[in-house]
Design a protein around this motif. Structure first.
Motif, short mmCIF file in Angstrom:
data_model
loop_
_atom_site.label_atom_id
_atom_site.label_comp_id
_atom_site.label_asym_id
_atom_site.label_seq_id
_atom_site.Cartn_x
_atom_site.Cartn_y
_atom_site.Cartn_z
N ASP A 152 12.87 17.30 -22.64
CA ASP A 152 12.15 16.51 -23.64
C ASP A 152 10.66 16.50 -23.28
N GLU A 153 9.85 17.12 -24.13
CA GLU A 153 8.41 17.22 -23.87
C GLU A 153 7.78 15.85 -23.64
N GLN A 154 8.26 14.84 -24.35
CA GLN A 154 7.64 13.51 -24.29
C GLN A 154 7.90 12.80 -22.96
N SER A 186 11.00 21.70 -19.88
CA SER A 186 10.16 21.97 -21.06
C SER A 186 8.91 22.73 -20.65
N LYS A 188 5.92 21.89 -21.22
CA LYS A 188 4.96 20.93 -20.67
C LYS A 188 5.27 20.62 -19.21
N ASP A 234 13.06 18.74 -30.37
CA ASP A 234 12.09 19.09 -31.41
C ASP A 234 10.96 19.95 -30.86
N GLY A 235 10.61 19.74 -29.59
CA GLY A 235 9.51 20.50 -29.01
C GLY A 235 9.90 21.87 -28.50
N GLU A 237 10.90 25.61 -28.97
CA GLU A 237 10.83 26.70 -29.94
C GLU A 237 11.43 27.96 -29.33
#
Length: 397
Positions: A152-154, A186, A188, A234-235, A237
């Motif tokens: 999860d990017e967040q 991720s 990030k 969602d992040g 791709e």
């Protein structure tokens, strides 16, 4: 003053200078003071044959277990085999224990098992500090791979700060923060990982076909599992490429990297990513335990200086025995009619589990081969032959 000991065996695999028949090792305070053939020993030490402790079997240097999860030792015999990676991870998550005393007890037993099986160095994955006391007290030398994960990017900053705090609690200098696997880190989080000079990198690589499915088109078992766990994708791709092709450039270019498991890594990818700083870690026992499938061992066998061997954990293996791992590889290669004599295959595989591992972990100056001046540990495969058959493993030093 401590006396010099003399150990003799039917064969001594020196790793760097071939296999010596009826060889003798002189040891002073566990350091190799000399290596002799029988005739050379008689010339150098006339009348001292009776001081040699002769053994039937093959002497090899102490072994390097390049990949282990000591803190998961409490899961021994509790995981169902051959269910695939996705179900394996689900089982591990369900069986996670909060009983620190039990975890520590099992880790002590696993550490002793490795020591008795001739292992002198371990690359150990640390998600927690549950087994840290064992590593600190062990007779085995450990490298600490502080493993970070979070797709999860967040939540990338939170995940990274947690693992930085864990690393700071480890007083040993041999440690680095590493990504768990491409499907669990991720972009990030990859970007946040700071790599110090000469810090080693380890990553679980292409353990199942579902890993490539995720990166090629955002589908497959791994994606389904993450969604079912409520993880925000969602992040993420898809790249339309394999996982290795997708994440490789996120790793540091100038440090040694170890790709672990490689169950589904194809020969073309192995050759494409062959590089002096890239090491392939084979864990065949775990490959069979989880996926019931072996990697492209014929191709990996050709990576003479860049293959190392690991046991993985007792969650995904029945024992922590590097010789058992080598036996699996040896039998596979022989069954597939590799065009080399057994002795040559034996010798190269021993090199994978000794000198190659020592080089990856920057300790080849004292481990990895039987050479004068080194203290590599001395291991006997009692009644051993060049097919990796033996009656027992005896740690002599």
């Amino acid at each position: 003053m401590e006396e010099t000991k003399y150990l003799g065996a039917t064969y001594i695999d020196t790793v760097t200078n071939g296999i010596l028949q009826d060889g003798i090792i002189a040891l002073h305070r566990d350091c190799i003071a000399g290596i002799y053939s029988k005739s050379d020993f008689d010339k150098a030490h006339p009348g001292q044959q009776s001081s040699v402790q002769w053994m039937n079997g093959i002497i090899i240097p102490g072994l390097v277990n390049a990949h282990c999860h000591l803190e998961l030792s409490y899961l021994k015999s509790r995981i169902t085999q051959h269910t695939g990676l996705s179900d394996f991870i689900t089982q591990v998550e369900k069986l996670k224990s909060a009983d620190k005393g039990h975890i520590l007890h099992c880790a002590y037993e696993a550490d002793d098992e490795m020591y008795q099986n001739g292992i002198v160095y371990v690359g150990d994955v640390c998600n927690t500090l549950d087994a840290q006391l064992v590593r600190e007290e062990s007779k085995i030398k450990y490298y600490h791979f502080c493993e970070v994960y979070g797709i999860d990017e967040q939540k990338a900053e939170f995940a990274y700060e947690r693992i930085k705090a864990l690393k700071a609690c480890i007083s040993a200098p041999d440690k680095s923060i590493v990504p768990h696997a491409p499907y669990s880190v991720s972009n990030k989080l990859f970007s946040l990982i700071e790599h110090g000079k000469e810090e080693l990198v380890s990553i679980h690589n292409q353990e199942s076909a579902a890993e490539d499915d995720m990166f090629k088109n955002k589908s497959g078992e791994i994606v389904e599992r993450l969604v079912n766990w409520g993880i925000n994708l969602d992040g993420f791709e898809p790249t339309g490429k394999t996982s290795l092709q997708s994440y490789y450039d996120s790793l540091p270019h100038n440090e040694r990297k170890m790709f672990v498991h490689n169950t589904c890594t194809t020969p073309d990818l192995i050759n494409a990513y062959s590089h002096p700083l890239n090491y392939w870690c084979l864990c065949p026992g775990a490959n069979l335990f989880i996926e019931n499938k072996l990697p492209a061992l014929e191709t990996f066998f050709l990576q003479k200086d860049n293959c190392v061997v690991g046991t993985d954990s007792l969650a995904s293996n029945t024992e922590l025995n590097i010789i058992h791992e080598l036996k699996i590889i040896f039998d596979y290669l022989m069954q597939h009619k590799i065009q080399l004599p057994a002795l040559e295959v034996f010798s190269r595989l021993v090199r994978f589990a000794t000198l190659n591992g020592a080089r990856f972990f920057n300790c080849e100056n004292y481990l990895g081969s039987i050479e004068t001046g080194k203290s590599p540990g001395i291991v006997l495969l009692e009644n051993g032959d060049f097919n990796f058959n033996y009656s027992r493993i005896i740690r002599l030093v």
